[in-house]
Design a protein around this motif. Structure first.
Motif, PDB file in Angstrom:
ATOM      1  N   SER A   5       0.835  -1.212   0.000  1.00  0.00           N
ATOM      2  CA  SER A   5       0.000   0.000   0.000  1.00  0.00           C
ATOM      3  C   SER A   5       0.862   1.252   0.000  1.00  0.00           C
ATOM      4  N   ARG A   6       1.928   1.221   0.770  1.00  0.00           N
ATOM      5  CA  ARG A   6       2.826   2.379   0.813  1.00  0.00           C
ATOM      6  C   ARG A   6       3.519   2.586  -0.530  1.00  0.00           C
ATOM      7  N   LEU A   7       3.903   1.495  -1.158  1.00  0.00           N
ATOM      8  CA  LEU A   7       4.509   1.572  -2.486  1.00  0.00           C
ATOM      9  C   LEU A   7       3.513   2.186  -3.471  1.00  0.00           C
ATOM     10  N   GLU A   8       2.264   1.742  -3.413  1.00  0.00           N
ATOM     11  CA  GLU A   8       1.224   2.291  -4.293  1.00  0.00           C
ATOM     12  C   GLU A   8       1.006   3.781  -4.022  1.00  0.00           C
ATOM     13  N   HIS A   9       1.029   4.163  -2.750  1.00  0.00           N
ATOM     14  CA  HIS A   9       0.871   5.582  -2.405  1.00  0.00           C
ATOM     15  C   HIS A   9       2.022   6.406  -2.969  1.00  0.00           C
ATOM     16  N   PHE A  10       3.237   5.894  -2.845  1.00  0.00           N
ATOM     17  CA  PHE A  10       4.399   6.581  -3.413  1.00  0.00           C
ATOM     18  C   PHE A  10       4.212   6.770  -4.922  1.00  0.00           C
ATOM     19  N   VAL A  12       1.480   6.833  -6.741  1.00  0.00           N
ATOM     20  CA  VAL A  12       0.409   7.766  -7.107  1.00  0.00           C
ATOM     21  C   VAL A  12       0.834   9.210  -6.864  1.00  0.00           C
ATOM     22  N   VAL A  13       1.620   9.448  -5.830  1.00  0.00           N
ATOM     23  CA  VAL A  13       2.129  10.804  -5.589  1.00  0.00           C
ATOM     24  C   VAL A  13       3.048  11.220  -6.740  1.00  0.00           C
ATOM     25  N   VAL A  14       3.925  10.324  -7.154  1.00  0.00           N
ATOM     26  CA  VAL A  14       4.833  10.637  -8.265  1.00  0.00           C
ATOM     27  C   VAL A  14       4.033  10.875  -9.547  1.00  0.00           C
ATOM     28  N   ARG A  15       3.045  10.020  -9.816  1.00  0.00           N
ATOM     29  CA  ARG A  15       2.246  10.175 -11.046  1.00  0.00           C
ATOM     30  C   ARG A  15       1.520  11.512 -11.091  1.00  0.00           C
ATOM     31  N   HIS A  16       1.026  11.955  -9.950  1.00  0.00           N
ATOM     32  CA  HIS A  16       0.236  13.194  -9.912  1.00  0.00           C
ATOM     33  C   HIS A  16       1.075  14.426  -9.610  1.00  0.00           C
ATOM     34  N   GLY A  17       2.300  14.225  -9.163  1.00  0.00           N
ATOM     35  CA  GLY A  17       3.211  15.344  -8.966  1.00  0.00           C
ATOM     36  C   GLY A  17       3.041  16.103  -7.663  1.00  0.00           C
ATOM     37  N   ARG A  67      11.842   3.344 -10.311  1.00  0.00           N
ATOM     38  CA  ARG A  67      11.984   2.349 -11.386  1.00  0.00           C
ATOM     39  C   ARG A  67      11.585   0.958 -10.898  1.00  0.00           C
ATOM     40  N   ARG A  68      12.091   0.580  -9.727  1.00  0.00           N
ATOM     41  CA  ARG A  68      11.790  -0.745  -9.181  1.00  0.00           C
ATOM     42  C   ARG A  68      10.332  -0.855  -8.736  1.00  0.00           C
ATOM     43  N   ALA A  69       9.785   0.212  -8.209  1.00  0.00           N
ATOM     44  CA  ALA A  69       8.394   0.194  -7.754  1.00  0.00           C
ATOM     45  C   ALA A  69       7.443  -0.038  -8.927  1.00  0.00           C
ATOM     46  N   ILE A  70       7.759   0.541 -10.081  1.00  0.00           N
ATOM     47  CA  ILE A  70       6.945   0.313 -11.280  1.00  0.00           C
ATOM     48  C   ILE A  70       6.991  -1.163 -11.668  1.00  0.00           C
ATOM     49  N   GLU A  71       8.177  -1.772 -11.586  1.00  0.00           N
ATOM     50  CA  GLU A  71       8.313  -3.197 -11.892  1.00  0.00           C
ATOM     51  C   GLU A  71       7.515  -4.051 -10.902  1.00  0.00           C
ATOM     52  N   ILE A  72       7.583  -3.697  -9.632  1.00  0.00           N
ATOM     53  CA  ILE A  72       6.846  -4.438  -8.604  1.00  0.00           C
ATOM     54  C   ILE A  72       5.343  -4.322  -8.853  1.00  0.00           C
TER      55      ILE A  72
END
Length: 111
Positions: A5-10, A12-17, A67-72
């Motif tokens: 969940s924390r990875l997903e939150h990270f 989404v923050v990056v995607r939305h800026g 980069r790794r979070a996108i792969e995960i």
């Protein structure tokens, strides 16, 4: 599951800026999102994001982690899809048998 969940939150923050835009998009409070990302950073022992008045930017460790979070995330989504297909009875193996005559008709010999 909490780390995912924390990875997903990270992500989404990056995607939305920004935390604000990400919180609106995910329909959660900005403070909950901020807390989640801070816990992620604390567990990793690095700062992932520069917080600026105009939004966020990735730090050097943040770029590596991103980069790794996108792969995960992609792997996680792939396994969920595979499991869903299996639970619907659509997965598995298909074996087709046939004699020599069938094989010769489908795959003629080449000279």
């Amino acid at each position: 599951m909490q780390m995912l969940s924390r990875l997903e939150h990270f992500l989404v923050v990056v995607r939305h800026g920004s935390f604000n835009a990400a919180a609106r998009a995910e329909n959660i409070t900005q403070s909950a999102l901020t807390k989640s990302v801070r816990h992620l950073e604390a567990s990793l022992g690095v700062e992932l994001l520069y917080r600026q008045s105009t939004g966020v930017a990735l730090t050097e460790p943040g770029r590596t982690f991103h980069r790794r979070a996108i792969e995960i995330e992609a792997s996680w989504n792939a396994v969920l899809t595979e499991l869903n297909v299996m639970s619907d009875g659509l997965g598995g193996q298909l074996r087709i048998g046939g004699g020599a005559g069938l094989f010769d008709g489908l795959f003629p010999a080449t000279s």
